[in-house]
Design a protein around this motif. Structure first.
Motif, PDB file in Angstrom:
ATOM      1  N   CYS B  60      32.571  23.260  31.392  1.00 36.15           N
ATOM      2  CA  CYS B  60      32.172  24.224  32.411  1.00 36.15           C
ATOM      3  C   CYS B  60      31.270  23.567  33.453  1.00 36.15           C
ATOM      4  O   CYS B  60      30.351  22.820  33.122  1.00 36.15           O
ATOM      5  CB  CYS B  60      31.451  25.378  31.746  1.00 36.15           C
ATOM      6  SG  CYS B  60      30.694  26.491  32.921  1.00 36.15           S
ATOM      7  N   ARG B  61      31.535  23.869  34.727  1.00 36.38           N
ATOM      8  CA  ARG B  61      30.746  23.292  35.813  1.00 36.38           C
ATOM      9  C   ARG B  61      29.556  24.168  36.200  1.00 36.38           C
ATOM     10  O   ARG B  61      28.845  23.869  37.142  1.00 36.38           O
ATOM     11  CB  ARG B  61      31.627  23.071  37.063  1.00 36.38           C
ATOM     12  CG  ARG B  61      32.884  22.248  36.863  1.00 36.38           C
ATOM     13  CD  ARG B  61      32.708  21.013  36.039  1.00 36.38           C
ATOM     14  NE  ARG B  61      31.656  20.136  36.543  1.00 36.38           N
ATOM     15  CZ  ARG B  61      31.046  19.210  35.812  1.00 36.38           C
ATOM     16  NH1 ARG B  61      31.363  19.056  34.551  1.00 36.38           N
ATOM     17  NH2 ARG B  61      30.111  18.467  36.328  1.00 36.38           N
ATOM     18  N   HIS B  62      29.412  25.310  35.548  1.00 41.07           N
ATOM     19  CA  HIS B  62      28.315  26.233  35.842  1.00 41.07           C
ATOM     20  C   HIS B  62      28.238  26.499  37.350  1.00 41.07           C
ATOM     21  O   HIS B  62      27.181  26.364  37.978  1.00 41.07           O
ATOM     22  CB  HIS B  62      27.000  25.707  35.265  1.00 41.07           C
ATOM     23  CG  HIS B  62      27.115  25.458  33.794  1.00 41.07           C
ATOM     24  ND1 HIS B  62      27.142  26.489  32.886  1.00 41.07           N
ATOM     25  CD2 HIS B  62      27.315  24.324  33.081  1.00 41.07           C
ATOM     26  CE1 HIS B  62      27.318  25.994  31.671  1.00 41.07           C
ATOM     27  NE2 HIS B  62      27.442  24.683  31.761  1.00 41.07           N
ATOM     28  N   CYS B  63      29.393  26.834  37.898  1.00 43.83           N
ATOM     29  CA  CYS B  63      29.551  27.041  39.341  1.00 43.83           C
ATOM     30  C   CYS B  63      28.494  27.983  39.911  1.00 43.83           C
ATOM     31  O   CYS B  63      28.129  28.966  39.282  1.00 43.83           O
ATOM     32  CB  CYS B  63      30.912  27.665  39.648  1.00 43.83           C
ATOM     33  SG  CYS B  63      32.272  26.895  38.805  1.00 43.83           S
ATOM     34  N   ALA B  66      30.270  31.591  40.550  1.00 39.55           N
ATOM     35  CA  ALA B  66      31.234  31.496  39.456  1.00 39.55           C
ATOM     36  C   ALA B  66      32.204  32.675  39.418  1.00 39.55           C
ATOM     37  O   ALA B  66      31.786  33.827  39.351  1.00 39.55           O
ATOM     38  CB  ALA B  66      30.486  31.392  38.137  1.00 39.55           C
ATOM     39  N   VAL B  67      33.498  32.380  39.451  1.00 39.77           N
ATOM     40  CA  VAL B  67      34.499  33.453  39.389  1.00 39.77           C
ATOM     41  C   VAL B  67      34.523  34.127  38.023  1.00 39.77           C
ATOM     42  O   VAL B  67      34.845  35.292  37.910  1.00 39.77           O
ATOM     43  CB  VAL B  67      35.936  32.980  39.684  1.00 39.77           C
ATOM     44  CG1 VAL B  67      36.227  33.071  41.145  1.00 39.77           C
ATOM     45  CG2 VAL B  67      36.208  31.613  39.148  1.00 39.77           C
ATOM     46  N   CYS B  68      34.183  33.371  36.986  1.00 42.26           N
ATOM     47  CA  CYS B  68      34.208  33.976  35.655  1.00 42.26           C
ATOM     48  C   CYS B  68      33.206  35.122  35.560  1.00 42.26           C
ATOM     49  O   CYS B  68      33.458  36.126  34.897  1.00 42.26           O
ATOM     50  CB  CYS B  68      33.916  32.922  34.590  1.00 42.26           C
ATOM     51  SG  CYS B  68      32.298  32.150  34.791  1.00 42.26           S
ATOM     52  N   THR B  86      25.633  29.054  32.941  1.00 41.37           N
ATOM     53  CA  THR B  86      26.419  30.232  32.572  1.00 41.37           C
ATOM     54  C   THR B  86      26.782  30.136  31.091  1.00 41.37           C
ATOM     55  O   THR B  86      26.986  29.051  30.566  1.00 41.37           O
ATOM     56  CB  THR B  86      27.713  30.328  33.396  1.00 41.37           C
ATOM     57  OG1 THR B  86      28.456  29.124  33.218  1.00 41.37           O
ATOM     58  CG2 THR B  86      27.425  30.500  34.872  1.00 41.37           C
ATOM     59  N   CYS B 103      39.049  31.014  35.633  1.00 39.30           N
ATOM     60  CA  CYS B 103      38.338  29.745  35.795  1.00 39.30           C
ATOM     61  C   CYS B 103      39.271  28.650  36.314  1.00 39.30           C
ATOM     62  O   CYS B 103      40.235  28.282  35.651  1.00 39.30           O
ATOM     63  CB  CYS B 103      37.700  29.286  34.496  1.00 39.30           C
ATOM     64  SG  CYS B 103      37.016  27.619  34.651  1.00 39.30           S
ATOM     65  N   PRO B 104      38.989  28.116  37.499  1.00 38.52           N
ATOM     66  CA  PRO B 104      39.874  27.107  38.077  1.00 38.52           C
ATOM     67  C   PRO B 104      39.789  25.756  37.371  1.00 38.52           C
ATOM     68  O   PRO B 104      40.584  24.867  37.652  1.00 38.52           O
ATOM     69  CB  PRO B 104      39.387  26.995  39.515  1.00 38.52           C
ATOM     70  CG  PRO B 104      37.994  27.466  39.497  1.00 38.52           C
ATOM     71  CD  PRO B 104      37.872  28.448  38.377  1.00 38.52           C
ATOM     72  N   PHE B 105      38.818  25.597  36.481  1.00 39.59           N
ATOM     73  CA  PHE B 105      38.685  24.334  35.764  1.00 39.59           C
ATOM     74  C   PHE B 105      39.252  24.384  34.355  1.00 39.59           C
ATOM     75  O   PHE B 105      39.202  23.399  33.636  1.00 39.59           O
ATOM     76  CB  PHE B 105      37.210  23.919  35.703  1.00 39.59           C
ATOM     77  CG  PHE B 105      36.622  23.697  37.054  1.00 39.59           C
ATOM     78  CD1 PHE B 105      36.976  22.593  37.799  1.00 39.59           C
ATOM     79  CD2 PHE B 105      35.744  24.612  37.597  1.00 39.59           C
ATOM     80  CE1 PHE B 105      36.452  22.396  39.062  1.00 39.59           C
ATOM     81  CE2 PHE B 105      35.216  24.424  38.863  1.00 39.59           C
ATOM     82  CZ  PHE B 105      35.573  23.317  39.603  1.00 39.59           C
ATOM     83  N   ALA B 107      37.894  25.871  31.921  1.00 41.64           N
ATOM     84  CA  ALA B 107      36.744  25.559  31.070  1.00 41.64           C
ATOM     85  C   ALA B 107      36.514  26.579  29.959  1.00 41.64           C
ATOM     86  O   ALA B 107      35.701  26.348  29.082  1.00 41.64           O
ATOM     87  CB  ALA B 107      35.488  25.455  31.925  1.00 41.64           C
ATOM     88  N   VAL B 108      37.216  27.703  30.023  1.00 39.72           N
ATOM     89  CA  VAL B 108      36.990  28.727  29.000  1.00 39.72           C
ATOM     90  C   VAL B 108      38.089  28.650  27.951  1.00 39.72           C
ATOM     91  O   VAL B 108      39.273  28.614  28.275  1.00 39.72           O
ATOM     92  CB  VAL B 108      36.947  30.143  29.606  1.00 39.72           C
ATOM     93  CG1 VAL B 108      36.474  31.139  28.559  1.00 39.72           C
ATOM     94  CG2 VAL B 108      36.057  30.183  30.826  1.00 39.72           C
ATOM     95  N   LYS B 119      32.773  28.702  25.694  1.00 41.32           N
ATOM     96  CA  LYS B 119      32.702  27.655  26.704  1.00 41.32           C
ATOM     97  C   LYS B 119      31.390  26.920  26.630  1.00 41.32           C
ATOM     98  O   LYS B 119      30.453  27.377  25.970  1.00 41.32           O
ATOM     99  CB  LYS B 119      32.929  28.229  28.095  1.00 41.32           C
ATOM    100  CG  LYS B 119      31.787  29.031  28.618  1.00 41.32           C
ATOM    101  CD  LYS B 119      32.004  29.336  30.074  1.00 41.32           C
ATOM    102  CE  LYS B 119      30.690  29.729  30.715  1.00 41.32           C
ATOM    103  NZ  LYS B 119      29.742  28.613  30.819  1.00 41.32           N
TER     104      LYS B 119
HETATM  105  S1  SF4 Z   1      33.643  28.927  33.287  1.00 46.46           S
HETATM  106 FE1  SF4 Z   1      34.750  28.039  35.026  1.00 46.46          FE
HETATM  107  S2  SF4 Z   1      34.317  29.447  36.751  1.00 46.46           S
HETATM  108 FE2  SF4 Z   1      32.802  29.869  35.139  1.00 46.46          FE
HETATM  109  S3  SF4 Z   1      31.012  28.632  35.708  1.00 46.46           S
HETATM  110 FE3  SF4 Z   1      32.260  27.432  34.227  1.00 46.46          FE
HETATM  111  S4  SF4 Z   1      33.619  26.175  35.496  1.00 46.46           S
HETATM  112 FE4  SF4 Z   1      32.792  27.775  36.837  1.00 46.46          FE
END
Ligand code: SF4
Ligand SMILES: Cc1cc2nc3c(=O)[nH]c(=O)nc-3n(C[C@H](O)[C@H](O)[C@H](O)COP(=O)(O)OP(=O)(O)OC[C@H]3O[C@@H](n4cnc5c(N)ncnc54)[C@H](O)[C@@H]3O)c2cc1C
Ligand code: SF4
Lengths: 404, 184
Positions: B60-63, B66-68, B86, B103-105, B107-108, B119
């Motif tokens: 997870c990039r902890h955007c 964050a879309v999640c 997050t 999540c575009p990565f 990561a979940v 995540k």
């Molecule tokens: S789960 Fe995905 S969208 Fe949510 S903060 Fe992490 S990388 Fe970003």
């Protein structure tokens, strides 16, 4: 004064954002619901008895008050008096507004069949309705759910958990008609049947039989299915009555521009009630989903507070787990002639990607949904895909996108 | 905000981080020798992806936007107000998979056993992230974004991948990836 009508997720997100963006102007939320802000997604689990209603709470009136937002519950906005910039409430109270947000959400559609209004026939959209259905399951023995969409199927499984005999009747030839293709529908139907729920597709309901003032069965396909509880789940429609009566431009939903503004520059709309542009097709659509309601609520708040952020559209998408089958469906999962369609079937999972003109248009993952978001996000980014083979592979990941 | 950063050049694809994450964060025994026999098999929240030679540990990039967080209908997906990290509050998670879809990565991770989302939470309640501590080559670093960008700048000429901090939002066109910003 900012007025928000509706305390669903669109309305409550907008109210919170308004408070942040413009701390000096009062914000009031008006809602005809009697409870806190809750997650509608929990309603089937509440019917199943898995959770108490209180488990679905997201925000209470006190939470609103603490944030400096006035929340009036149990109040219906009955008229929007645009000339006077005021809303009239069922209690007779009037509120002046500078900017108003219509976050009135959806209403369940009740099919116009005889008997649809009989006692024992329910719809599911609110916590109150979930409570009524839960209570009814105490005495009921068999149930018919009309409609095999997301809400219908989840409700059917919940009723089964309460020990009822459950039959789902769907007019179209497959389950989740908007999210699945035929093959995925067959797979899902099998899992749902394994849970003991009967499913009949391609069968329209003709009437609800009523006996001694209460529902006794459902007439469909020339048969009568005995039922002492019926849930109508054929779909929802945007709740636009207020806007229509006030002469605001509407299509199927309340027409808004990219700032979530309606034809009246001081009136905004967001969430299930709003009709926006689909970024891919250019058609006007109502995505009607939770993430869209959040996104639009934020944009509406920004615009109302004088900002210039825009809603650029979100591709239609949904995720759910039904009968132990996780699924993600994004964009155009059917495709049309000439599209490249990649399909992988492996270990009971079904993964499908639709590509048109070198760009991904649809993703349907059933049974194994990991990495769905990676491919899904490529749809809205309209990225040209050079190497397509790996897309449906379980080993596909974000790393493939940056492998240089 | 402090985060786990990845120096792609240094990743050998050995998957030590995956193992350590699974053992420390997801096993009941907390020991590799026992963890491999556990049922359900402990799952890692970091994944090493890509072909050998250009593999890449991904978590997870902890955007920032964050879309999640927007997608989660139960309030389970949360952000720690101080750390900015997050995380999923497991007791609130309903396993609806809206976050997996968004999540575009990627990561979940949808946990099939527990029916909840899992995540990376940057081991926010631990001294050091398990993956960072375990990486034998130093491909995973924990630190401030500024500091990391400086490190990259110092390694001019090498390609290090770094995921920019404002992907996610639908307005921002989902994701951004900068190749090390070096030389700019
Ligand atoms: S789960 Fe995905 S969208 Fe949510 S903060 Fe992490 S990388 Fe970003
Ligand atoms: C069982 C179920 C499962 C679902 N599962 C998913 C899912 O998995 N994923 C997903 O994305 N979506 C799902 N949804 C849909 C999702 O819940 C909605 O898209 C979302 O709640 C829309 O939010 P909203 O704020 O636009 O509208 P709503 O939640 O409908 O809120 C509108 C509010 O306005 C109030 N209101 C309306 N008119 C007036 C008036 N005149 N005066 C006062 N108050 C008024 C209403 O009472 C209501 O509280 C599900 C829905 C249900 C019922
Ligand atoms: S799976 Fe859990 S964390 Fe993810 S969106 Fe659903 S409730 Fe939130």
């Amino acid at each position: 004064m900012y007025i928000v009508i509706g305390q669903g997720i669109a309305g409550s997100t907008a109210a919170t954002m308004l408070r942040k963006q413009d701390p000096h102007t009062p914000v009031a939320v008006i809602t005809n619901e009697l409870h806190y802000v809750y997650s509608r997604i929990d309603l089937p689990d509440i019917i199943a008895g898995k959770y108490e209603p209180a488990a679905s709470v997201l925000r209470t009136a006190e939470d609103f008050a603490k944030a400096g937002i006035e929340c009036l519950m149990g109040e219906t906005a009955v008229a929007l008096l645009r000339d006077e910039k005021a809303v009239l409430l069922s209690s007779g109270r009037r509120f002046q507004y500078d900017k108003l947000l219509l976050a009135t959400g959806s209403l369940p559609v009740v099919p116009p069949v005889p008997g649809a209004g009989a006692p024992g026939v329910y719809s599911l959209w609110t916590l109150q309705q979930a409570g009524e259905i839960f209570d009814a399951t105490g005495k009921a023995r068999s149930a018919v759910v009309v409609g095999a969409g997301l809400i219908g199927l989840k409700t059917a499984l919940a009723l089964k958990k309460r020990g009822l005999n459950v039959t789902v009747i769907e007019k179209l030839p497959r389950l989740l008609p908007r999210q699945l293709d035929d093959e995925a529908s067959d797979m899902l139907a099998e899992s749902v049947r394994e849970e003991g729920v009967e499913i009949l597709v391609g069968m329209g309901v003709d009437a609800i039989s009523v006996d001694s003032g209460a529902v006794s069965g459902v007439n469909a396909g020339g048969r009568v299915f005995p039922a002492d509880l019926v849930v109508m789940a054929i779909g929802v429609k945007p709740n636009i009555g207020l806007a229509v009566a006030a002469g605001i431009e509407t299509g199927r939903g309340i027409t808004v521009d990219e700032f979530q503004r309606t034809s009246d520059p001081d009136v905004y709309a967001a969430g299930d009630a709003a009709e926006t542009l689909d970024p891919l097709t250019g058609d006007r659509t109502i995505p009607a989903s939770w993430p869209v309601a959040v996104a639009q609520g934020r944009i509406a708040a920004s615009s109302m507070a004088g900002g210039r952020a825009t809603y650029d559209g979100m591709v239609a998408m949904n995720a759910v787990e039904i009968g132990g089958m996780p699924l993600v469906s994004i964009g155009d999962i059917e495709g049309r002639t000439g599209d490249e369609v990649l399909v992988e079937r492996r270990n009971g999972a079904y993964r499908k990607v639709v590509i048109r003109d070198g760009k991904i248009r649809g993703v349907l993952f059933l049974g194994e949904i990991r990495q769905a978001g990676v491919i899904g996000s490529l749809i809205s980014r309209r990225v040209e895909i050079a190497e397509v083979e790996r897309l449906t592979s379980p080993h596909f990941s974000y790393a493939d996108l940056i492998a240089v | 905000m402090k985060r786990v950063w990845v120096d792609r050049d240094k990743c050998l694809g050995c998957k030590t981080c995956e193992l350590q994450c699974a053992v420390e964060r997801n096993s009941t025994s907390k020991r590799l020798a026992l963890a491999v026999h556990e049922d359900p098999r402990p799952a890692a929240r970091v994944g090493v992806f890509g072909p050998t030679g250009s593999s890449f540990p991904l978590q997870c990039r902890h955007c920032q936007d964050a879309v999640c967080l927007m997608a989660c209908p139960s309030g389970a997906m949360q952000r720690d107000p101080e750390k900015g990290t997050t995380f999923v509050a497991q007791d609130k998670c309903r396993g609806c998979w809206m976050c997996v879809m968004s999540c575009p990565f990627g990561a979940v991770i949808p946990s099939a056993q527990f029916k909840t989302a899992m995540k990376c939470d940057a081991c926010m309640n631990m001294e050091e992230a398990a993956c960072v501590a375990s990486c034998p080559t130093g491909a995973l670093v924990y630190g401030e974004e500024d500091a990391y960008v400086k490190v990259l700048a110092a390694k001019r000429g090498r390609i290090a991948a770094y995921v920019s901090s404002i992907p996610g939002s639908p307005q921002a066109q989902a994701m951004g990836l900068d190749f090390s910003k070096e030389g700019k």
